[in-house]
Design an enzyme around this catalytic site. Structure first.
Site, short mmCIF file in Angstrom:
data_model
loop_
_atom_site.label_atom_id
_atom_site.label_comp_id
_atom_site.label_asym_id
_atom_site.label_seq_id
_atom_site.Cartn_x
_atom_site.Cartn_y
_atom_site.Cartn_z
N HIS A 1 0.82 -1.21 0.00
CA HIS A 1 0.00 0.00 0.00
C HIS A 1 0.85 1.26 0.00
O HIS A 1 0.34 2.37 0.14
CB HIS A 1 -0.91 -0.04 1.24
CG HIS A 1 -2.06 0.91 1.20
ND1 HIS A 1 -2.24 1.91 2.12
CD2 HIS A 1 -3.10 1.01 0.35
CE1 HIS A 1 -3.34 2.59 1.86
NE2 HIS A 1 -3.89 2.07 0.79
N LYS B 1 3.22 4.43 -1.15
CA LYS B 1 3.35 5.38 -2.25
C LYS B 1 4.68 6.10 -2.04
O LYS B 1 4.83 6.89 -1.11
CB LYS B 1 2.21 6.40 -2.27
CG LYS B 1 0.84 5.81 -2.55
CD LYS B 1 0.09 5.52 -1.28
CE LYS B 1 -1.28 4.93 -1.57
NZ LYS B 1 -1.90 4.38 -0.36
N ASP C 1 16.89 10.73 -7.81
CA ASP C 1 18.32 11.02 -7.64
C ASP C 1 18.79 10.95 -6.19
O ASP C 1 19.86 11.45 -5.85
CB ASP C 1 18.67 12.40 -8.21
CG ASP C 1 18.55 12.46 -9.73
OD1 ASP C 1 18.46 11.38 -10.35
OD2 ASP C 1 18.54 13.57 -10.27
N HIS D 1 -9.34 11.36 1.54
CA HIS D 1 -8.50 10.16 1.54
C HIS D 1 -7.20 10.38 2.31
O HIS D 1 -6.31 9.53 2.31
CB HIS D 1 -8.20 9.78 0.07
CG HIS D 1 -7.62 8.42 -0.10
ND1 HIS D 1 -6.31 8.21 -0.47
CD2 HIS D 1 -8.18 7.18 0.01
CE1 HIS D 1 -6.08 6.91 -0.57
NE2 HIS D 1 -7.19 6.26 -0.28
N LYS E 1 -4.29 10.68 5.20
CA LYS E 1 -3.89 9.82 6.32
C LYS E 1 -2.88 10.60 7.15
O LYS E 1 -1.67 10.44 6.98
CB LYS E 1 -3.30 8.51 5.80
CG LYS E 1 -4.28 7.74 4.87
CD LYS E 1 -3.53 7.05 3.78
CE LYS E 1 -4.35 6.62 2.62
NZ LYS E 1 -5.71 6.24 2.79
N ASP F 1 -0.37 18.33 19.64
CA ASP F 1 0.29 19.26 20.56
C ASP F 1 1.27 20.22 19.88
O ASP F 1 2.20 20.74 20.53
CB ASP F 1 1.04 18.47 21.65
CG ASP F 1 0.10 17.71 22.56
OD1 ASP F 1 -1.12 17.95 22.50
OD2 ASP F 1 0.58 16.85 23.34
#
EC number: 2.7.8.-
Length: 473
Positions: free
Chosen positions: A214, A216, A221, A391, A393, A398
């Site tokens: 899952h 990404k 470079d 979508h 995440k 604090d």
């Protein structure tokens, strides 16, 4: 005779599974659930167990080959990130130590962290970075979906290949199931190296279908990296007919932390390809100081000893003193995270969850909502985002610690998927993420406990049925 033999085989297999369940250290409720399925659903219960119930973390079904070259590569990856230790960082030292134990990577200073909001901004930054590539481009996605974005990427890749840039693409076998052979062939024809992560294979169907990559990740470079919730799909730009625009959060990183992303990609590539040439330590960039942020990369997968991203979320929630804000589309938290959220709220911490009003999966939608009443009763504030599909995440607490990555707040991400998050120990970035979160809350609907408990009984029944599937969602 055949019927008798079948019964005997069924009893033997059931007995073996029972012993495995007892030895694997599962929760008693989970053991009882699987035993109930196996002995009340003939054949089907056994099939479901082999597909969904085995303890991948304990069995190490896809253990990375720990060759001398892999060991040397990881040693270099850890050494080249200009790390600091937990002792040098008084605040959050427990979280730092825990992540280091799980993921090896210590936090590094000298990073530049740029918050990328939504698809258009993210891909503008990615395309610009690709245009400036001189050595290599690593690209790893759960969803790599053909459309306008992949057409533009192909054109960019064609140019960079002609410039002598090495290009590697790793895509998930289920998340990118719609990716056509024709597009893959086009990439291969221009010299792009491309691999599928855990493809559906007859001989390995039961052992791999439930475990997905899952992550990404883009690394260019060794100097600039990207990670977060955004996949390569046009719905982040144009939307889709049912959900509208997919709203999400991504990160652009420069500095030592990029070496960690590079190492994760390289090991994932080697896991599926056995190509040791990817373990090229000369690709690690040295003396990278691009900003003032301290970043720690945390990665987890079903083959690791502990669920690192789950423990990261749990620790941030547990350490929160004033507030903890979480944006996530799939909040199916499991007992420990659920208790942490409730304890924090009951202790006077401002706990807020931001989710999408719309859902891309009906079972997931009702399962997520099955937790709302209990959370609201404990004082957790729940906001439903209505303008498209949220979508993101993210978690921020604090004004001192935050994280952006690929991990959903569900059992699948914690236990079954390969995930990656960047944890940022930086006040300025935390405030920026907090303000972004509150801006989205202003566009959303705040649920009220007194109103929610009066929802129709039909909704409660749907929630109860959906919750049964929470371990596999």
């Amino acid at each position: 005779m055949i019927y008798t033999i079948g019964i005997i085989i069924y009893i033997i297999i059931s007995a073996i599974i029972t012993i495995r369940l007892l030895l694997n250290g599962m929760r008693p409720t989970k053991i009882l659930g699987w035993l109930f399925a196996i002995f009340t659903i003939p054949i089907g219960g056994i099939f479901l167990y082999f597909m969904l119930g085995r303890n991948r973390r304990k069995n190490k079904l896809f253990r990375l080959k720990k060759t001398p070259r892999v060991a040397a590569f990881m040693e270099r990856a850890v050494a080249e990130c200009a790390p600091i230790s937990a002792k040098e960082f008084n605040e959050h030292h427990k979280i730092i130590s825990m992540i280091t134990q799980n993921s090896l990577f210590r936090p590094s200073t000298g990073n530049e962290v740029k918050l990328l909001k939504n698809g258009r901004t993210t891909f503008e930054a990615i395309f610009e970075a690709i245009k400036n590539a001189n050595k290599f481009i690593y690209l790893e996605y759960y969803i790599f979906e053909e459309g306008g974005l992949t057409t533009e990427l192909f054109n960019l890749f064609n140019t960079k290949i002609n410039d002598g840039v090495d290009i590697y693409i790793l895509y998930d076998g289920i998340g990118s199931l719609s990716l056509s052979k024709a597009y893959i062939k086009k990439l291969q024809n221009i010299g792009v190296k491309i691999h599928k992560f855990l493809p559906i294979q007859f001989g390995k169907f039961l052992s791999s279908i439930n475990y997905r990559n899952h992550r990404k990740i883009i690394v260019i470079d060794g100097e600039i990296g990207f990670t977060g919730g955004i996949n390569t799909a046009d719905k982040y730009i144009k939307g889709d007919p049912n959900l509208g625009i997919w709203y999400d959060t991504h990160l652009q990183l420069k500095g030592p932390s990029v070496n960690n992303l590079k190492a994760i990609f390289a090991l994932d590539w080697y896991l599926v390809s056995n190509d040791e040439s990817i373990l090229n330590t000369s690709y690690f960039s040295k003396n990278l100081v691009n900003g003032n942020s301290t970043v720690q990369i945390v990665h987890s997968g079903p083959d690791d000893n502990f669920p690192a991203t789950k423990q990261m979320y749990f620790s941030i929630i547990n350490e929160a003193k004033d507030y903890v804000y979480i944006a996530n589309p799939y909040i199916i938290p499991g007992e420990s995270i659920l208790d942490a959220l409730k304890v924090a709220a009951l202790s006077g911490v401002d706990v807020r969850l931001l989710l999408s009003q719309k859902s891309d999966n009906l079972i997931v939608k009702w399962c997520v909502r099955s937790y709302f009443e209990n959370l609201l009763q404990a004082g957790v504030k729940i906001y439903l985002f209505e303008d498209g599909f949220l979508h993101s995440k993210t978690i921020v607490s604090d004004d001192t610690i935050s994280s952006v990555g690929t991990t959903n707040l569900d059992i699948r991400s914690f236990e079954q998927n390969y995930e990656v998050n960047a944890v940022i120990y930086d006040n300025y970035f935390a405030i920026q993420l907090r303000e972004d979160f509150l801006e989205d809350c202003h566009k959303s609907t705040l649920l009220a406990y007194d109103t929610f408990v009066t929802r129709p009984w039909s909704h409660k029944i749907k929630e109860g049925i959906a919750k049964i599937f929470s371990p596999v969602l």
